[in-house]
Design a protein around this motif. Sequence first.
Motif, short mmCIF file in Angstrom:
data_model
loop_
_atom_site.label_atom_id
_atom_site.label_comp_id
_atom_site.label_asym_id
_atom_site.label_seq_id
_atom_site.Cartn_x
_atom_site.Cartn_y
_atom_site.Cartn_z
N THR A 14 0.73 -1.42 0.34
CA THR A 14 -0.10 0.48 0.13
C THR A 14 0.47 1.31 0.16
OG1 THR A 14 -1.41 -1.17 1.56
CG2 THR A 14 -2.04 0.91 1.20
N GLY A 39 8.01 -3.66 1.27
CA GLY A 39 6.77 -5.11 0.89
C GLY A 39 6.55 -5.60 1.83
N GLN A 85 11.28 3.02 13.08
CA GLN A 85 10.10 3.07 13.84
C GLN A 85 9.80 4.25 13.88
OE1 GLN A 85 9.29 1.22 16.91
NE2 GLN A 85 7.40 -0.11 16.49
N GLY A 116 0.38 1.29 7.63
CA GLY A 116 1.44 0.33 8.95
C GLY A 116 0.76 -1.07 8.48
N SER A 120 4.19 -2.80 13.22
CA SER A 120 5.30 -3.16 13.42
C SER A 120 5.61 -4.17 13.66
CB SER A 120 6.43 -2.35 14.32
OG SER A 120 6.61 -0.46 13.96
N PHE A 121 6.27 -5.09 13.09
CA PHE A 121 7.08 -6.15 13.24
C PHE A 121 7.54 -6.10 14.43
CE2 PHE A 121 5.17 -6.63 8.64
CZ PHE A 121 3.95 -8.22 9.47
N ILE A 297 -4.73 -6.72 -0.29
CA ILE A 297 -3.07 -5.41 -1.29
C ILE A 297 -4.39 -4.79 -2.24
CG2 ILE A 297 -1.45 -5.51 -2.52
CD1 ILE A 297 -1.08 -8.66 -2.21
C1 LIG Z 1 0.01 -16.23 4.08
C2 LIG Z 1 -0.29 -14.55 4.37
C3 LIG Z 1 -0.70 -14.76 2.77
C4 LIG Z 1 -1.60 -13.04 2.17
N1 LIG Z 1 -2.20 -13.67 1.00
C5 LIG Z 1 -2.47 -12.46 0.13
C6 LIG Z 1 -3.72 -12.47 -0.88
O1 LIG Z 1 -3.22 -14.16 -1.84
N2 LIG Z 1 -3.96 -11.15 -1.29
C7 LIG Z 1 -3.60 -10.79 -0.99
O2 LIG Z 1 -4.71 -9.05 -1.61
N3 LIG Z 1 -3.84 -9.71 0.54
C8 LIG Z 1 -3.16 -11.06 1.05
N4 LIG Z 1 -2.73 -11.27 1.83
C9 LIG Z 1 -2.45 -9.86 2.83
C10 LIG Z 1 -1.93 -9.22 2.68
O3 LIG Z 1 -0.65 -9.52 2.74
C11 LIG Z 1 -2.06 -6.97 3.09
O4 LIG Z 1 -3.08 -7.33 2.56
C12 LIG Z 1 -1.07 -6.50 2.47
O5 LIG Z 1 0.03 -6.71 2.71
C13 LIG Z 1 -1.86 -5.00 3.94
O6 LIG Z 1 -0.58 -4.05 2.89
P1 LIG Z 1 -0.30 -3.16 3.89
O7 LIG Z 1 0.65 -1.83 3.07
O8 LIG Z 1 -1.65 -2.31 4.40
O9 LIG Z 1 0.67 -3.50 4.44
P2 LIG Z 1 1.52 -4.09 5.06
O10 LIG Z 1 2.24 -5.24 4.68
O11 LIG Z 1 1.45 -5.03 6.29
O12 LIG Z 1 2.45 -3.42 5.90
C14 LIG Z 1 3.25 -2.41 6.90
C15 LIG Z 1 4.20 -1.67 7.29
O13 LIG Z 1 4.41 -1.10 8.27
C16 LIG Z 1 5.65 -1.28 8.80
N5 LIG Z 1 5.63 -0.40 10.09
C17 LIG Z 1 3.94 -0.51 10.87
N6 LIG Z 1 3.85 -0.08 12.03
C18 LIG Z 1 5.37 0.80 11.60
C19 LIG Z 1 5.76 2.52 12.33
N7 LIG Z 1 5.67 2.85 13.65
N8 LIG Z 1 6.96 2.52 11.77
C20 LIG Z 1 7.84 2.23 10.52
N9 LIG Z 1 6.82 1.07 9.78
C21 LIG Z 1 5.96 0.49 10.00
C22 LIG Z 1 6.20 -2.61 9.30
O14 LIG Z 1 7.08 -2.65 9.18
C23 LIG Z 1 5.54 -3.08 7.59
O15 LIG Z 1 6.70 -3.28 6.35
C24 LIG Z 1 -2.11 -12.92 2.56
C25 LIG Z 1 -1.36 -11.95 3.78
C26 LIG Z 1 -0.82 -13.53 4.70
C27 LIG Z 1 0.20 -13.37 5.95
#
Ligand SMILES: Cc1cc2nc3c(=O)[nH]c(=O)nc-3n(C[C@H](O)[C@H](O)[C@H](O)COP(=O)(O)OP(=O)(O)OC[C@H]3O[C@@H](n4cnc5c(N)ncnc54)[C@H](O)[C@@H]3O)c2cc1C
Length: 350
Positions: A14, A39, A85, A116, A120-121, A297
């Motif tokens: 995102t 990622g 972080q 986020g 955070s992991f 996603i």
């Molecule tokens: C095993 C598995 C399979 C999946 N398969 C699918 C699929 O097939 N299709 C699909 O659409 N979705 C799938 N998903 C869900 C998908 O991965 C999530 O919807 C997607 O990753 C969300 O993206 P995001 O960018 O919102 O958050 P994330 O990918 O969670 O990224 C968030 C980032 O923010 C960072 N962060 C958080 N807080 C802070 C802070 N205070 N300071 C600095 N950094 C911070 C974290 O370190 C992380 O890197 C799957 C999930 C899992 C676990």
Amino acid sequence: MIQTDIIIIGAGPTGLFAVFEAGLLKLRCHIIDALPQPGGQLAELYPKKPIFDIPGYPSVGAGELVDNLMEQIKQFEPGFTLAEQAMTIDKQEDGTFIVTTNKGTQVHGKAVAIAGGLGSFEPRKPLIENIASYEEKGVEYFVKNPEQFRDKKIVIAGGGDSALDWSIFLAEVAAEVTLIHRRNEFRGALDSVDKVIELKKQGKINLVTPAEVVGIKGDGHVEAIVVEKEGETFDLATDYFIPLFGLSPKLGPIANWGLEIEKNAIKVDNALDYQTNIEGIYAIGDVNTYPGKLKLILCGFHEATLMCQSVYNKLNPGKKFVLKYTTVSGVDGFDGTRKEAEKAVVKAID
Ligand SMILES: Cc1cc2nc3c(=O)[nH]c(=O)nc-3n(C[C@H](O)[C@H](O)[C@H](O)COP(=O)(O)OP(=O)(O)OC[C@H]3O[C@@H](n4cnc5c(N)ncnc54)[C@H](O)[C@@H]3O)c2cc1C
């Protein structure tokens, strides 16, 4: 201090795609992520898994999707602060924001997009009484820079892919690699297990199983660990102890930013632009919640797009925004050779 238009917290899919949408509107972005690589969940939890619901891709590997997103945003030259972080967001009198990380890096921007994810992991830490006093003094929960371990003695603990993969990689870098796991069987990929066993045969990895690290010794820095194996304990000299027991997501500092939180996620206005209860702070992707929310996603991509439009409109009040298709305008919007086609499409939209 780093200056930008949109400060993006989170380099998951995102946050990365938000850079592209912002770039089309000539808005600059700086991304902060607690992890050492971009990622989000895709890179950290399932880099080798295929994803089947990204429009236009019948199947794409999670790692490949991240690589493609990075390639797509390269042209907009986003700034990255990784392995830090975001701890605080301070709204200034003029409505701009300063985000400060745990390492003291400060980013000043006109809007903040929190992408986020699940938070955070945070590393799962072994239950060793004095471990906190050795953190960053020989105890490392991430391998951020493998060169740090060149010609050093290291002990890795864990039985999953991270423990196996880093043992294999660092066998060529460190002076001595010991892998300790509490069972004889490993949870990681079979191929990696075979490689570790091969490296053990070549004398490049010491394998100690079934065993656990139960203590740390050293004067101000790790000098040895205490290992328990089949009821006996012994000291093992080492420069570094790297426990790789996986990561658990925690909302972390996000929970302290005065945002309305519901079910561990940030409430946003989904009828409009995914803004939070604080004007100028948006929440997009898995981190937000609203009626009918889906943690996917492609939903994060959509939310990122509307967030960027909202920031653009706020920064350019009264300026009429004309939606242009990238197929017509190109990504920089100045593709002169296609001007006529562009005009035709804009007319069609009107
Ligand atoms: C095993 C598995 C399979 C999946 N398969 C699918 C699929 O097939 N299709 C699909 O659409 N979705 C799938 N998903 C869900 C998908 O991965 C999530 O919807 C997607 O990753 C969300 O993206 P995001 O960018 O919102 O958050 P994330 O990918 O969670 O990224 C968030 C980032 O923010 C960072 N962060 C958080 N807080 C802070 C802070 N205070 N300071 C600095 N950094 C911070 C974290 O370190 C992380 O890197 C799957 C999930 C899992 C676990």
